[in-house]
Every structure is written in structure tokens, then in C-alpha cells.
Design a protein around this motif. Structure first.
Motif, PDB file in Angstrom:
ATOM      1  N   VAL A   1       0.841  -1.196   0.000  1.00 35.80           N
ATOM      2  CA  VAL A   1       0.000   0.000   0.000  1.00 35.80           C
ATOM      3  C   VAL A   1       0.883   1.256   0.000  1.00 35.80           C
ATOM      4  CG1 VAL A   1      -1.681   1.318   1.334  1.00 35.80           C
ATOM      5  CG2 VAL A   1      -1.935  -1.163   1.112  1.00 35.80           C
ATOM      6  N   SER A   2       1.917   1.263   0.847  1.00 33.01           N
ATOM      7  CA  SER A   2       2.838   2.400   0.880  1.00 33.01           C
ATOM      8  C   SER A   2       3.483   2.596  -0.484  1.00 33.01           C
ATOM      9  CB  SER A   2       3.937   2.178   1.921  1.00 33.01           C
ATOM     10  OG  SER A   2       3.391   1.854   3.159  1.00 33.01           O
ATOM     11  N   ALA A   3       3.844   1.474  -1.137  1.00 28.09           N
ATOM     12  CA  ALA A   3       4.511   1.562  -2.430  1.00 28.09           C
ATOM     13  C   ALA A   3       3.583   2.202  -3.463  1.00 28.09           C
ATOM     14  CB  ALA A   3       4.945   0.169  -2.893  1.00 28.09           C
ATOM     15  N   VAL A   4       2.297   1.812  -3.447  1.00 29.06           N
ATOM     16  CA  VAL A   4       1.346   2.407  -4.385  1.00 29.06           C
ATOM     17  C   VAL A   4       1.200   3.905  -4.090  1.00 29.06           C
ATOM     18  CG1 VAL A   4      -1.059   2.414  -5.143  1.00 29.06           C
ATOM     19  CG2 VAL A   4       0.104   0.243  -4.737  1.00 29.06           C
ATOM     20  N   LEU A   5       1.198   4.227  -2.806  1.00 28.58           N
ATOM     21  CA  LEU A   5       1.113   5.636  -2.388  1.00 28.58           C
ATOM     22  C   LEU A   5       2.304   6.433  -2.925  1.00 28.58           C
ATOM     23  CD1 LEU A   5      -1.036   6.834  -0.404  1.00 28.58           C
ATOM     24  CD2 LEU A   5       0.815   6.945   1.255  1.00 28.58           C
ATOM     25  N   PHE A   6       3.493   5.872  -2.805  1.00 32.67           N
ATOM     26  CA  PHE A   6       4.691   6.562  -3.295  1.00 32.67           C
ATOM     27  C   PHE A   6       4.635   6.703  -4.816  1.00 32.67           C
ATOM     28  CE2 PHE A   6       7.661   5.304   0.471  1.00 32.67           C
ATOM     29  CZ  PHE A   6       6.914   6.144   1.286  1.00 32.67           C
ATOM     30  N   ALA A   7       4.119   5.666  -5.487  1.00 27.00           N
ATOM     31  CA  ALA A   7       3.995   5.741  -6.939  1.00 27.00           C
ATOM     32  C   ALA A   7       3.021   6.844  -7.316  1.00 27.00           C
ATOM     33  CB  ALA A   7       3.531   4.398  -7.497  1.00 27.00           C
ATOM     34  N   ALA A   8       1.925   6.959  -6.554  1.00 28.38           N
ATOM     35  CA  ALA A   8       0.941   7.996  -6.815  1.00 28.38           C
ATOM     36  C   ALA A   8       1.568   9.374  -6.636  1.00 28.38           C
ATOM     37  CB  ALA A   8      -0.248   7.826  -5.883  1.00 28.38           C
ATOM     38  N   LEU A   9       2.378   9.521  -5.596  1.00 28.46           N
ATOM     39  CA  LEU A   9       3.105  10.773  -5.373  1.00 28.46           C
ATOM     40  C   LEU A   9       3.934  11.109  -6.603  1.00 28.46           C
ATOM     41  CD1 LEU A   9       4.721  10.797  -1.811  1.00 28.46           C
ATOM     42  CD2 LEU A   9       3.576  12.698  -2.934  1.00 28.46           C
ATOM     43  N   GLY A  10       4.573  10.062  -7.151  1.00 29.79           N
ATOM     44  CA  GLY A  10       5.435  10.260  -8.314  1.00 29.79           C
ATOM     45  C   GLY A  10       4.665  10.775  -9.513  1.00 29.79           C
ATOM     46  N   THR A  11       3.547  10.109  -9.838  1.00 31.24           N
ATOM     47  CA  THR A  11       2.787  10.547 -11.019  1.00 31.24           C
ATOM     48  C   THR A  11       2.103  11.875 -10.737  1.00 31.24           C
ATOM     49  OG1 THR A  11       1.155   8.943 -10.261  1.00 31.24           O
ATOM     50  CG2 THR A  11       2.315   8.429 -12.285  1.00 31.24           C
ATOM     51  N   GLY A  12       1.544  12.018  -9.534  1.00 31.18           N
ATOM     52  CA  GLY A  12       0.826  13.248  -9.211  1.00 31.18           C
ATOM     53  C   GLY A  12       1.730  14.459  -9.233  1.00 31.18           C
ATOM     54  N   SER A  13       2.983  14.272  -8.862  1.00 33.05           N
ATOM     55  CA  SER A  13       3.859  15.435  -8.724  1.00 33.05           C
ATOM     56  C   SER A  13       4.171  16.070 -10.078  1.00 33.05           C
ATOM     57  CB  SER A  13       5.131  15.048  -7.995  1.00 33.05           C
ATOM     58  OG  SER A  13       5.848  14.132  -8.773  1.00 33.05           O
ATOM     59  N   SER A  14       4.145  15.269 -11.164  1.00 32.57           N
ATOM     60  CA  SER A  14       4.384  15.877 -12.483  1.00 32.57           C
ATOM     61  C   SER A  14       3.254  16.845 -12.800  1.00 32.57           C
ATOM     62  CB  SER A  14       4.449  14.802 -13.575  1.00 32.57           C
ATOM     63  OG  SER A  14       5.150  13.691 -13.125  1.00 32.57           O
ATOM     64  N   ALA A  15       2.015  16.408 -12.530  1.00 35.42           N
ATOM     65  CA  ALA A  15       0.868  17.278 -12.776  1.00 35.42           C
ATOM     66  C   ALA A  15       0.934  18.510 -11.879  1.00 35.42           C
ATOM     67  CB  ALA A  15      -0.431  16.513 -12.533  1.00 35.42           C
ATOM     68  N   MET A  16       1.360  18.283 -10.647  1.00 36.25           N
ATOM     69  CA  MET A  16       1.444  19.389  -9.696  1.00 36.25           C
ATOM     70  C   MET A  16       2.463  20.429 -10.177  1.00 36.25           C
ATOM     71  SD  MET A  16       2.689  19.167  -5.749  1.00 36.25           S
ATOM     72  CE  MET A  16       4.314  18.784  -6.349  1.00 36.25           C
ATOM     73  N   GLN A  17       3.576  19.938 -10.679  1.00 36.63           N
ATOM     74  CA  GLN A  17       4.608  20.862 -11.165  1.00 36.63           C
ATOM     75  C   GLN A  17       4.072  21.669 -12.346  1.00 36.63           C
ATOM     76  OE1 GLN A  17       8.628  19.400 -11.394  1.00 36.63           O
ATOM     77  NE2 GLN A  17       8.986  20.395 -13.349  1.00 36.63           N
ATOM     78  N   ARG A  18       3.356  20.970 -13.243  1.00 39.64           N
ATOM     79  CA  ARG A  18       2.820  21.635 -14.430  1.00 39.64           C
ATOM     80  C   ARG A  18       1.784  22.699 -14.027  1.00 39.64           C
ATOM     81  NH1 ARG A  18       0.271  17.317 -16.821  1.00 39.64           N
ATOM     82  NH2 ARG A  18      -1.589  18.036 -15.737  1.00 39.64           N
TER      83      ARG A  18
END
Lengths: 340, 499, 286
Positions: free
Chosen positions: A291-308
Motif C-alpha cells: 500500500v505504501s509503495a502504491v502511495l509513493f507511486a501515486a506521489l510520483g505521477t501526481g507530482s508531475s501534474a502538480m509541477q505543471r
């Protein structure tokens, strides 16, 4: 890494969550953005659309597997910090045997993944040997093996494994027939994430519900007692080394099979280390670690959108897992000392 | 304590000797009371303060940097060593201290971890003496020394005392006290029982006092006989436990059973430090042998080596199967051995696992999945049979009291009718009732054919097994003694006054 | 050949500084496997300071100061807090890698242009003073450990912490001091990369040098002077690799890259016992 009381778990989770929230808010403010906007962009980017969710799950596969590998090792008292190298060993094996495999795609995939898991398990063996025979801390040897693996990948994609059809430092692509196809046309989610989650479930069942798992847990919780009680401590530790290496190797194989289709350099941006962070956050319970790993992966994908969308740098996705783990470690150490 | 004298501090384990001196040396903080030095109150916040005030403690644990040379270690231990020091100056210190205190310190450039224990001990003492302390406290300095080394140590302590220092010596060994000390203080349960000049008393008197002030919950009133009454109550009807094992052995001898445990020319590798003799003995099914020894004389190591936890030389056979010299607990258990360790929290149980999980080890039931109902039932049956007080089989083993933990260990170890039981200090730290219960379980097991080797430091305890005794002193076994041997005689043997 | 030698020395200096600091910390009984992160922090701080207009020497000082703080922060968790140093170090790498990348983006904006900084002026042989000074650091560390009283206390903290406590020392204080020193040296190593090798900062500019330095400590079997040949070997191999790359050859590339890790592994395997590692390495203070 051991069993914790509910109250203690709650205290640790509270510490971790507040540290992560503080980091998120602080970093957003530092970047001159509204924390609320940043979090919204992050969430939407990670899971706001089928495409985003697909990207998150595709990214999560390797993290979930290395997190399970780390959890298994830690629960038996083996500090395998070399998941990064074992991941690379698996990817190399996949890239090496992939183009050679003939026959049905299913058999080819099975062969490729078996080779990857075997390569991962073999790559950790020098560390297991040095620890058992010489008492060399496995932390040192597994880090060294990470270096050698990274160098090996670097050399192989420019040498023996280089795609003869191109000038780039990368291996030949797997045949399309062998690669894992997306579950839904046009999506990115493949059966790989299902394999990873199934293994998380399997690892949890093994550890918590089987006689063998009880022996493994006892070895990790009390090495001296395990020896005196008559558990085959050396064999159990060797198995933990091999299993965690095989899981990381499998992660590398699946990454090639389902995501990249080939090997290139650098092939990983720290999936082994982030996997360890996920394991620690999940208290070394395979399912919680997944579950933590999926959360970290979500952080990874979400952060690109956040940066944009908000201008908050995407590197936030690397900081937050680190901060979470530091908070968890500090809280656990503090509680342990209070109890003592 | 006075300048110029060697003062011995005597007492059983747990009497408070080490705690007392740790407080004096600033390593622990006192709960109440005060320490007077030279007529004024002296309390040191830490060991550094104490050293600056001329009070140095040489603790029981190792003080040396194993990877460093003798010269570097002495510089480390010398509080007056300068900030920067050349190799030559450090070597010179070795020679200077060796000469000043008459201690053989070996090669200045040798690595400390390559040296024999005796030399290491002398280096620690030389380091303590280097700062010319007014008060020198040594916590059981002779535990690992040979008689010659002990004599040499006492000679150098005498020199230091003659130079005006007060030397405090903590020891178990009466022989040394009477050979080397000027005065003695006997401690029991944290209180001073007797202080006198050595010349005004006899080893017999002090030995007697030591034995009536033993560890644990026992006190003057209950004494030996109270404990014995409890024991016979816990025993089988007939209460003839005192002699049962010899009877059993005699009975078995008629049918010529094979011995359960055979040691031939056996010596644990670690025992080389105390120059132990090789041991040969055998136990028939149902026989009990009690090894009685003060801590540090190698009895624990003998037991641990038999259980496969230490390397040894010679031969160990359990149920006719020879065990590997490198030590293999699995081989010991496969041959029918069971082991009760001295440290139940570290080695006996997995504190963070539940009682039912602990009792299911090392071979938990279930073909694919753990058979939890069977584990629970087994745990409840074993725990009830051994009189363990517990909340639920799901309670963590670490949550039990010491006595209940020990009964849980026995419940596990005796579950499969072992051929040989090795138990190290099985009743240490337990209250009287728990101790009696533990002993009676061991005797029960022996009645159904288990051979038992028990190690204890308590002469009463040893006698209560009603089985032959052997005293271990510096790794050497005495002849077999009757369980009825008077405690005073046992005490003299344990202290090395007679052999 | 003098060009080759100069490049070798230039590449060896950051490794030597970082490895010497790590060696101090490990001899004291703790271990920072997040050395890569500390080097990144040093590199970024030097870059940020230099961009703000101060001279390269001040930038070096700023990096050292950031390193002191980094070492102190690590000690708060892993020494005084008694959390497992290995796990703290793993998280440390994530925080430092993410933190420097985050800050760089804030500083440089979204532009893709390379921001250059002024490098350290050469002193002799075309090399700056800081690079030359780096070669004396292992000597200083060696003398400190072998000949001084605090050095003995540090070795005791790593070999027999109970003995240090029994003789009145504080294991926590000694290890914290070592961690602060290791942080400063690691950050200086990172700063040298920005202020000599390539005058700019990019994400992950250290490119695994922190892990190489960890390997060097093992290869040197925790003896400071043995760091020098190790670092020269690794740096020489890297310099040779640059040269071969420029010449169009790429055959032995992987061998050179794998060299430090392999050397350290063989050193561990060939040594007796625990390979000379401090006995109390990685254990919490008593």
C-alpha cells in the motif's frame, strides 16, 4: 520491524502523517503556491482520471515488489539494502534472454520472469556468503553490489547487450508478442501490477499464517532464541536473502516486460531505495508495504501534474517518502526507549 | 574503607555489590543516602568526575579496544595521557607501568584482542593504576585468572595499598579474601551483614554466613528448611524425592539401559582460558547430575557446549549420537536433547511472539497454514500442566513474570519427552513457590526417563534435586558428592578452599 | 601525461574528502550510507552560494557549514535518537536528492539553460588549493586517530562503547562529533565537484560518488592512509575512461565503472574476520 501494539502503531502513524503534511504544506509555500491547490493537483494527477490511475499503477509494480522483498528480508533480520542492484540484475537477465525466447508468448514470459527472479537471487548471494562465513555486515556488501550492478548495466547496454540496430546505449526491444499487453486497450495497466499485488498477499500469508512463516518471524525477532530453540537460523536467513533478491529481480524483469520493453542506462532512479522506504513505512508487513509503495507511486505521477499546474517542483515526490520514513524511525526509536 | 588496605566485598549474586560500586564510581545514580570520602560527602555525576577525584573502577566487562595495541590501550585508560603523544612515548608508558606495578604486560605493539585473558586483565589494572588513584575498585578481577595470575595480581594490589591507596575488591572467592585482603564486608540483599578484619574471622564463619544469606526471596527465617518443606509438598505422594533418582538408576541398571548422555574427554573451547580439565561422565536415563558452581567457573559453558551453543573438543553423545564439535543446537535437539538457558528473555523465549506461538516452536503444526486451533489447544494444555499464570494464549511471552516465563520454557522443552535435559540456573530469580514447581517438573521428567544435567550456583538448590552433585571450580569438576553433603563443605569446595 | 595526472587528482579529491569523513564516522561506530545525499547537499549549497555572488572560496565555506548541519541532523536521528543508522541513511538519500532537486528548480526556474558558477582558481599544477589540501586530509585523520587522546576515544566508541562509557566518555558525544565532521567533509567533497570539475549543478551531480566513497572506506579496511591509493585508482580509472571515450573506444568502460565496488568486495572477502570493520559498527550507543 516487529509486532507493535495498536496504541503504538497509532502514535507512529500520527507522527508520520503530520510530518508528511508539514512537508507538503511547507514545500508548497516555499515554491510560492497555495498548499491546497498543490494537493489538489497532486491528487488529480495521481488518480483523477483513468489514464492517471493507470500511470500510477504501472509505476507502482516495481516499487511494490521491492517493498515486499525488503519487508521479507527485514522481518527475518536481514538488512538487504541491495534491492536496487538485484532489480538491475533481474532487468539485465530479462533483456538478455528476452530476444532469445521462442515459442508461445506465455512460455516466453514465464521463462523471462524466472530468469529475472533467479538473477536477482544470485546477485545477493555474495552478500549472504560473506555474512554467514565472515560476519561481514550485509549492509556493506549489498551496497557494493549495487554499484557493481549499475556499472554492469552501463557497460552491457554499450556492449554485449546493445541493440545492433541503433546507436543508442540500450538493448534490443522485446518482441511485441512477448511484451505484456495492457489489460484495457490504450491503457497502461498490465497484469504486472496484479502479479505484484498477488505476491504481496502471498508474502503476508506466508509470514503470518504458515508454520514456515512463524519460524521466519521468530528468527528475525530473537536471533539468539531462534538458535537455542533449535530453528535452522542460517538456512532461514539464507532463504530470506534469496527470496528478497528474487522479488527485486522479478521487479526488474517485469519492468522490462511490461513497462520499458528494453534495458537502458540509467535504468532505475532509486526504485530499490524507495522500495525500502515503503517497507519501513508499512512496518515491514508485505501488504502494508505494498500500500505504501502504491502511495509513493501515486506521489510520483501526481507530482508531475502538480509541477505543471502549480509550479511546485516535482522533486517533492522524492522528499516526502524520505521525511515519512525519518518520522517513523524517530517515533519508533522514541517509543522503544520510553518502554525500556 | 581506609587508605593502605585491601578491603574485600563479598556476597552472592544479586546482593548489590556491583550496584554499590557503580554508584560510588559515578556510573549509576543513587536513589537515597550519601557517600562519604575523607569525611566529606562525595557524589560523582559521572565516571569522569570520579576519576578526576582519584576513584577508579575496573568493571567486570572488558575495557580494552580490541583492535588497538597494548600501548594505545594504556594511553586510552590513563586519565593523565596528553592530547598528543608519539608512539615512542606510548611504548614507554607500557614499560613504566609494567615496572612500577610489577605487572607482566606483554609486547607493547601487540593487538589487545590477540592476548590471553590474563594479560588483558593486567592491562586494565595497569591502566587503572596509571593515574595513581586513591581509591581503586576491582569488580571480580580474578574470575578469569589462573591461580598464578591471581597471586601476581594480589602482589601488585598490595604494592598499591602500601603506597597509601584504598583497594576495594569484589569477589566470590573466599580463598582469595583470606589470602590477600585486610578487611571484608559481607553484603546480602543490598545490606551490609558483617564487616570485620580478615584476621578476626575464619573462612568457615564467612562461608556459613554467605550460605544463609543467599539470593532471591529467601531470608533468615525461611532458611533452607522452609524451602525444603515447600519442595516436598510440590512433589509426588510419598515425598521421597531425595533419593528417587539413585533408586531409579539402580532399577534401570538391572536392565542395562544405554546411557542418555556421554561426555568423553570433553572441554568447551572457551574453557581454555581457565585451563579446564577434560571431562568424562555419563548419565543413564532418569539420572540427574547437578553442577554446582559460582558464576565464572565455567559450569554454564559446559552446559551450553553440550546443548550445541559453544564449540568444544572431545566427544559428546546424546542418545548414542555424537554431536558436531562446532556446536549445533539442531543436532543436539535431533538427538533428543532439550535446553533451558540461563537467559530466558534472550534465549529461552521470543518475547515479541505470543505464548501459543512460542510453545509451537521449533516445529509449528499445520500442513499449509498454521493450525491455530491446535496451537491454542496445545498451549492451553501445556501452560495448565505447568501451572503458568497467563491471561490468554495470545498474550505476548514478554508480558509474563520471570517465574511464569521459566515455566513456559520448561513446558515447551519437556513437551516431547526429551532424552536429555540441560538446564542452566533453572530457578534463578524465581520466588520460592515457582522455584519448587520448576524443580518438581524436572524431577517428574526424570521419573519418566529423561536424564538431566542442571547447573546452579545455589547449594540449597543443588541439594533440593536430591541427586549427585559435582562442584565446578575454575573449569574442574569435583568428585561426585552425595546430595546430603553439608552446605559448609560445598561452600568451601565452591570457593576453592578445598579440592 | 601531466593532463591525465591532473584530471586524476582533480577527480580523486572529492572522493578522498567524503571517504575520510565517512571513515571517521564508521570508526566511531556509526555509519551514514546517505553520504551521497550529504555530497549533493554540499554541491548544491556551493552552487547556490556562488550564484548569489560570493567568491568560490566563500562558497566552499558555505558548503562546509551546510555539511556540519547535515551531520548534526543525522546524529539527532541515528546517534542521540538511536534509530537504525542504515535506515536513517536510506531515508536521508531520498530527502537530500529530492531536496536539492527541488531547491535547484526554485533557484533556476523552469528554464533549461545551464547556470555556470566561478570555479576555484588554480594554485599549482593547474589545481586549486582545496584539491591539493584534500590529499592531506587522510594524513590528518590518521594522525588524529593514532596519536591523539580524542582519537583514541573515537576508536573506543567504535570498538568497545562500554569501555568508553566506563572510563567517563560519552559515546553519543563522540559519535555526534564524528558525524558533524563527516558531514562537513562529505559536503566539501560535493562542493569540489561544482567548484572544480564542472562549474554547474544538475540533479544527481554526484553521480554515485557518495557510494564510491563508502566502497573506498571498505576497500581501505578503515585505515585512513589506504584511502589515498584507493581514491587514485578509482579516479585514474575514471580519467582513463574519459580519455578512451574521447578516443572513440568504449570496450573496458564497464570494468572501470565496476572497479571500486569490485575492489571493495574482494577486500572484504580476502580479509580475515569481519574484514577489519569496527566491532560496534552500526550498534546503538549504550
Amino acid at each position: 520491524m516487529s509486532r507493535e501494539s495498536a496504541a503504538r502503531r497509532f502514535a507512529v502513524a500520527a507522527a508520520a502523517l503530520s510530518a508528511a503534511a508539514a512537508a507538503l504544506v511547507g514545500l508548497a509555500l516555499l515554491a510560492g503556491a497555495s498548499p491546497l491547490d498543490a494537493v489538489r493537483a497532486l491528487a488529480e494527477g495521481a488518480a483523477g482520471s483513468p489514464a492517471a490511475l493507470g500511470e500510477t499503477l504501472a509505476r507502482a509494480t516495481a516499487l511494490v515488489l521491492t517493498a515486499i522483498g525488503a519487508s521479507l528480508a527485514f522481518r527475518v533480520g536481514v538488512l538487504n539494502i541491495g534491492l536496487e542492484g538485484q532489480f538491475l540484475a533481474g532487468a539485465v537477465a530479462a533483456a538478455a534472454v528476452g530476444p532469445l525466447l521462442a515459442g508461445s508468448p506465455l512460455a516466453a514470459r514465464a521463462g523471462l520472469l524466472a530468469a529475472a527472479a533467479l538473477a536477482g537471487a544470485l546477485w545477493v548471494m555474495p552478500a549472504a556468503y560473506l555474512e554467514a562465513r565472515r560476519g561481514v555486515p550485509e549492509v556493506l556488501s549489498t551496497i557494493l553490489l549495487n554499484l557493481v550492478a549499475a556499472a554492469g548495466v552501463s557497460g552491457l547496454v554499450r556492449g554485449a547487450l546493445q541493440d545492433p540496430g541503433g546507436d543508442y546505449p540500450q538493448s534490443r526491444a522485446l518482441p511485441d508478442a512477448v511484451r505484456l499487453a495492457p489489460l484495457a486497450a490504450g491503457g497502461r495497466v498490465t497484469a504486472a501490477i496484479l502479479i505484484a499485488l498477488a505476491l504481496a498477499l502471498f508474502a503476508t500469508l506466508l509470514l503470518e499464517w504458515t508454520p514456515f512463516g512463524l519460524k521466519l518471524r521468530a528468527t528475525g525477532l530473537a536471533p539468539a532464541a531462534a538458535r537455542a530453540i533449535g530453528l535452522p537460523r542460517a538456512r532461514l536467513r539464507l532463504l530470506a536473502f534469496a527470496a528478497s533478491g528474487a522479488l527485486a529481480g522479478l521487479a526488474g524483469g517485469l519492468e522490462v516486460l511490461a513497462v520499458t520493453g528494453r534495458l537502458y542506462d540509467p535504468f532505475t532512479a532509486g526504485v530499490g531505495y524507495t522500495g525500502i522506504a515503503a517497507a519501513l513505512l508499512g512496518g515491514s508487513h508485505p501488504l502494508a508495504a505494498a500500500v505504501s509503495a502504491v502511495l509513493f507511486a501515486a506521489l510520483g505521477t501526481g507530482s508531475s501534474a502538480m509541477q505543471r499546474d502549480t509550479g511546485v517542483p516535482g522533486a517533492l515526490a522524492t522528499i516526502v517518502p524520505g521525511v515519512l520514513v525519518l518520522a517513523v524511525l524517530a517515533a519508533r526509536a522514541r517509543l522503544a526507549r520510553k518502554a525500556a | 574503607m581506609f587508605p593502605g588496605e585491601i578491603h574485600a566485598l563479598l556476597g552472592e549474586n544479586g546482593a548489590g555489590k556491583s550496584t554499590l560500586v557503580s554508584i560510588a564510581a559515578g556510573r549509576l545514580v543513587a536513589d537515597s543516602g550519601e557517600i562519604l570520602r575523607g569525611g566529606s560527602q562525595a557524589s560523582y555525576r559521572n565516571a569522569r568526575d570520579a576519576r578526576h577525584a582519584g576513584l577508579v573502577l575496573v568493571p567486570q566487562h572488558d575495557l580494552l579496544i580490541g583492535a588497538a595495541s597494548v600501548a594505545d590501550n594504556l594511553a586510552f585508560l590513563d586519565p593523565a595521557a596528553p592530547f598528543f603523544e608519539s608512539a615512542a612515548a606510548r611504548r614507554a608508558r607500557v614499560g613504566r607501568l609494567a615496572q612500577a606495578f610489577g605487572l607482566e604486560l606483554g609486547d607493547a605493539d601487540a593487538r589487545a584482542d590477540a592476548l590471553p585473558v590474563g594479560t588483558r586483565q593486567r592491562i586494565e589494572i595497569a591502566g587503572a593504576l596509571a593515574g595513581d588513584p586513591d581509591v581503586l575498585i576491582l569488580d571480580e578481577p580474578t574470575a578469569v585468572l589462573s591461580p598464578d595470575e591471581t597471586a601476581a595480581l594480589f602482589a601488585s594490589l598490595r604494592k598499591r595499598a602500601d603506597a597509601g591507596a584504598a583497594v576495594v575488591l569484589i569477589t566470590h572467592r573466599l580463598a582469595e579474601v583470606f589470602a590477600g585482603a585486610d578487611r571484608l564486608t559481607l553484603l546480602a540483599r543490598g545490606r551490609s551483614v558483617k564487616t570485620c578484619r580478615v584476621s578476626e574471622t575464619t573462612p568457615q564463619e564467612i562461608g556459613g554466613l554467605l550460605l544463609t544469606n543467599t539470593e532471591g526471596e529467601k531470608n533468615f527465617l525461611e532458611g533452607v528448611w522452609g524451602a525444603r518443606a515447600l519442595d516436598s509438598r510440590a512433589d509426588t505422594p510419598g515425598g521421597r524425592s531425595q533419593t528417587h533418582s539413585s533408586e531409579h538408576a539402580a532399577q534401570s541398571a538391572a536392565t542395562q539401559p544405554l546411557p542418555s548422555l556421554v561426555l568423553t574427554g570433553f572441554a568447551p573451547d572457551e574453557a581454555r582460558a581457565v585451563r579446564a580439565e577434560r571431562i568424562s561422565l555419563s548419565l543413564l536415563p532418569g539420572e540427574i547430575l547437578v553442577l554446582l558452581a559460582i558464576d565464572g567457573n565455567g559450569a554454564d559453558t559446559i552446559a551450553r557446549a553440550i546443548a550445541g551453543l559453544e564449540r568444544f573438543s572431545g566427544r559428546v553423545e546424546v542418545g548414542g549420537v555424537p554431536l558436531p564439535l562446532s556446536g549445533d543446537p539442531l543436532a543436539f535437539r535431533a538427538a533428543g536433547g532439550a535446553f533451558v538457558p540461563a537467559d530466558r528473555r534472550e534465549e529461552g523465549l521470543v518475547a515479541a511472539l505470543s505464548l501459543s506461538e512460542n510453545l509451537a516452536l521449533p516445529n509449528p503444526p499445520g500442513s499449509v497454514f498454521l493450525d491455530r486451533p491446535a496451537m491454542r489447544a496445545h498451549a492451553e494444555e501445556r501452560l495448565r500442566a505447568f501451572g503458568v499464570r497467563y491471561a490468554s494464549p495470545a498474550a505476548l511471552a514478554g508480558s509474563l513474570s520471570g517465574g511464569n516465563q521459566q515455566k513456559t520454557v520448561l513446558a515447551r522443552e519437556l513437551a516431547h519427552r526429551p532424552g536429555v535435559l540441560v538446564a542452566v540456573h533453572p530457578t534463578r530469580g524465581l520466588d520460592l513457590a515457582s522455584a519448587a514447581a520448576v524443580r518438581s517438573r524436572i524431577l517428574d521428567a526424570c521419573r519418566s526417563g529423561t536424564a538431566a544435567l542442571a547447573v546452579t550456583a545455589d547449594p540449597d538448590e543443588a541439594q533440593l534435586f536430591g541427586a549427585p552433585l559435582r562442584v565446578v571450580y575454575r573449569g574442574r569438576l569435583s568428585a561426585a558428592l552425595e546430595p546430603t553433603t553439608p552446605p559448609a563443605a560445598l561452600g568451601r569446595l565452591m570457593a576453592g578452599l578445598e579440592g | 601525461m601531466s593532463g591525465f595526472l591532473a584530471v586524476t587528482l582533480l577527480l580523486a579529491a572529492p572522493l578522498l574528502l567524503a571517504a575520510a569523513g565517512e571513515l571517521l564516522l564508521e570508526r566511531a561506530g556509526s555509519i551514514q550510507i546517505g553520504l551521497e545525499g550529504t555530497m549533493l547537499i554540499g554541491a548544491f549549497t556551493a552552487f547556490a552560494a556562488a550564484r548569489s555572488g560570493v567568491g568560490p572560496h566563500s562558497a566552499l565555506l558555505a558548503a562546509a557549514f551546510a555539511g556540519l548541519l547535515a551531520g548534526a541532523a543525522f546524529a539527532v536521528f541515528a546517534v542521540a535518537g538511536r534509530a537504525d543508522p542504515i535506515l536513517v541513511g536510506t531515508a536521508w538519500n531520498l530527502v537530500a536528492a529530492g531536496g536539492t532537486a527541488f531547491s535547484y528548480r526554485l533557484l533556476a526556474g523552469a528554464t533549461g539553460s545551464v547556470l555556470e558558477v566561478r570555479t576555484l582558481p588554480p594554485l599549482a599544477f593547474g589545481l586549486p588549493a582545496a584539491v591539493l589540501a584534500a590529499f592531506f586530509v587522510p594524513v590528518v585523520v590518521d594522525v588524529f586517530l593514532a596519536r591523539t587522546r580524542p582519537g583514541l576515544a573515537l576508536v573506543a566508541a567504535g570498538e568497545n562503547p562500554l569501555a568508553l562509557a566506563a572510563t567517563g566518555g560519552s559515546v553519543v558525544a563522540v559519535r555526534t562529533a564524528a558525524s558533524v565532521a563527516a558531514g562537513a567533509l562529505g559536503a566539501l567533497g560535493g562542493a569540489l565537484l561544482v567548484l572544480t570539475v564542472s562549474p554547474t549543478f544538475v540533479e544527481g551531480v554526484t553521480a554515485g560518488r557518495g557510494f564510491l566513497a563508502l566502497a573506498l572506506v571498505v576497500f581501505a579496511r578503515w585505515k585512513p592512509l589506504r584511502l589515498v591509493p584507493g581514491a587514485l585508482l578509482v579516479a585514474g580509472a575514471t580519467a582513463l575512461q574519459y580519455r578512451l571515450q574521447a578516443g572513440g573506444s568504449r570496450i573496458p568502460y564497464a570494468v572501470f565503472l565496476a572497479l571500486p565496488g569490485l575492489l571493495a568486495l574482494f577486500a572484504l572477502a580476502a580479509a580475515r574476520g569481519r574484514g577489519g570493520s569496527p566491532k560496534a559498527l552500526g550498534t546503538p550507543a549504550p
